[in-house]
Design a protein around this motif. Structure first.
Motif, short mmCIF file in Angstrom:
data_model
loop_
_atom_site.label_atom_id
_atom_site.label_comp_id
_atom_site.label_asym_id
_atom_site.label_seq_id
_atom_site.Cartn_x
_atom_site.Cartn_y
_atom_site.Cartn_z
N UNK A 26 40.65 71.69 14.28
CA UNK A 26 41.35 70.73 15.43
C UNK A 26 41.63 71.52 16.55
N UNK A 27 41.18 70.84 17.65
CA UNK A 27 41.01 71.44 19.08
C UNK A 27 41.31 70.74 20.11
N UNK A 28 42.23 71.23 21.05
CA UNK A 28 42.69 70.56 22.18
C UNK A 28 42.99 71.53 23.25
N UNK A 84 42.27 76.08 14.13
CA UNK A 84 43.09 75.41 14.96
C UNK A 84 42.85 75.98 16.44
N UNK A 85 42.61 75.49 17.29
CA UNK A 85 42.38 75.99 18.78
C UNK A 85 43.15 75.34 19.59
N UNK A 86 44.22 75.96 20.52
CA UNK A 86 44.92 75.06 21.64
C UNK A 86 44.94 76.03 22.69
N UNK A 87 44.72 75.36 24.13
CA UNK A 87 45.04 75.95 25.31
C UNK A 87 46.14 75.23 25.91
N UNK A 88 47.20 75.54 26.57
CA UNK A 88 48.28 74.72 27.19
C UNK A 88 48.89 73.62 26.24
#
Length: 319
Positions: free
Chosen positions: A169-171, A187-191
């Motif tokens: 999952x990435x956003x 899981x990867x997330x920025x902001x």
């Protein structure tokens, strides 16, 4: 007579207005395909729902984008491709999204599916052959997907339920909410903001400028990396986890089962602090510089918990 003429005129005006309001082309195409068909889909704008069924048919129905120049649908030798054809030069306006495509796509449950969009919201359910969904400015809602699952949104939220297998999952600028994922979860997330209530065997998490809330059940191996992110982790039904964490200017709050069976090593540098409410062991300060560390074993020390932070705070407690 005049009243009749007036009524007829109003009906014509209303019909004309409705026609202008929705001039999109309808579509209802069906192809017989293999039960493990490899399917690729491209829809630039609008809303798309993808459903796995027990039928060996690929069906696409609904309305095409008002700017669409048509569509292509090719199906041969186990491969099916569907594309909504759009002009090369399309000046986007926010209000135009309402007149994007509105499609329902049905396909065999065992299919492998790849979907790409730009300003599109996509929903997918009941696909067991592997699924890749990617959108730029839109949301993703996914449930009952298995095998290899990859969900990516740049400026949109991801909501998922009961995913299994190798899940990613990435956003970038969105929120990720997962319920019940199992298998290997990345899981990867920025902001963004993350909220996971999951049961993966393994979890790898990378966060920049985000808030993370994790409620994990039985997870054996966890790797977390954060920059300017706060992490709240509650782990149940796993007494001997293997956890590796690092943070810069972030906070870790970890809750473990009372009967924890692991070696614990916590370190802070360049400021920060450590609080231990799990055992009576207390951190020691470095002789020189604003650093501290805490090392102890709980139970037989079967598992391993190692967390380092720069200018952050570490807190561990029992559930």
């Amino acid at each position: 007579m005049k009243l009749i003429q007036l009524g007829a005129s109003l009906c014509l005006l209303l019909a004309s207005s409705l026609s202008l309001a929705d001039s999109r082309q309808s579509i209802n195409e069906v192809r017989t395909v293999s039960p493990n068909e490899q399917i690729s889909l491209e829809v630039m704008r609008g809303k798309v729902e993808i459903r796995g069924t027990n039928s060996n048919q690929f069906r696409v129905s609904g309305k095409l984008d008002e700017k669409a120049e048509g569509f292509t649908l090719d199906s041969k030798g186990g491969f099916t491709g569907f594309i909504v054809q759009m002009p090369r030069q399309l000046r986007e306006q926010h209000q135009e999204k309402a007149q994007g495509s509105e499609l329902i796509i049905e396909l065999p449950v065992g299919s492998s599916v790849s979907f790409k969009g730009v300003n599109v919201d996509v929903k997918a359910t009941n696909i067991s052959g592997g699924t890749s969904l990617s959108t730029v400015n839109g949301s993703i809602n996914a449930s009952a997907l298995s095998n290899s699952v990859e969900l990516t949104s740049v400026n949109g939220d991801i909501q998922s339920q009961t995913l299994s297998g190798h899940v990613k999952l990435k956003t970038v600028n969105g929120k990720i909410t997962d319920q019940g994922a199992s298998g290997r979860l990345n899981v990867e997330s920025v902001n963004g903001k993350l909220q996971l209530n999951s049961q993966p065997q393994d979890l790898m998490l990378t966060v920049v400028n985000g808030e993370v809330s994790l409620a994990l059940d039985g997870t054996q191996q966890i790797e977390i990396s954060t920059v300017n992110g706060n992490v709240e982790l509650e782990l149940k039904n796993q007494s001997a986890p293997r956890i590796k964490g690092s943070s810069v200017s972030g906070k870790f709050e970890l809750k473990f089962p009372t009967a924890l069976d692991a070696k614990v090593s916590l370190k802070t540098t360049a400021g920060g602090g450590i609080k231990n409410s799990l055992t009576a062991d207390q951190p020691s300060r470095a002789k020189y510089g604003p650093a501290s560390n805490l090392q102890f074993s709980s139970g037989q020390g079967t598992g391993n918990i190692e967390i380092n932070t720069v200018s952050g705070r570490l807190e561990i407690s029992k559930d």
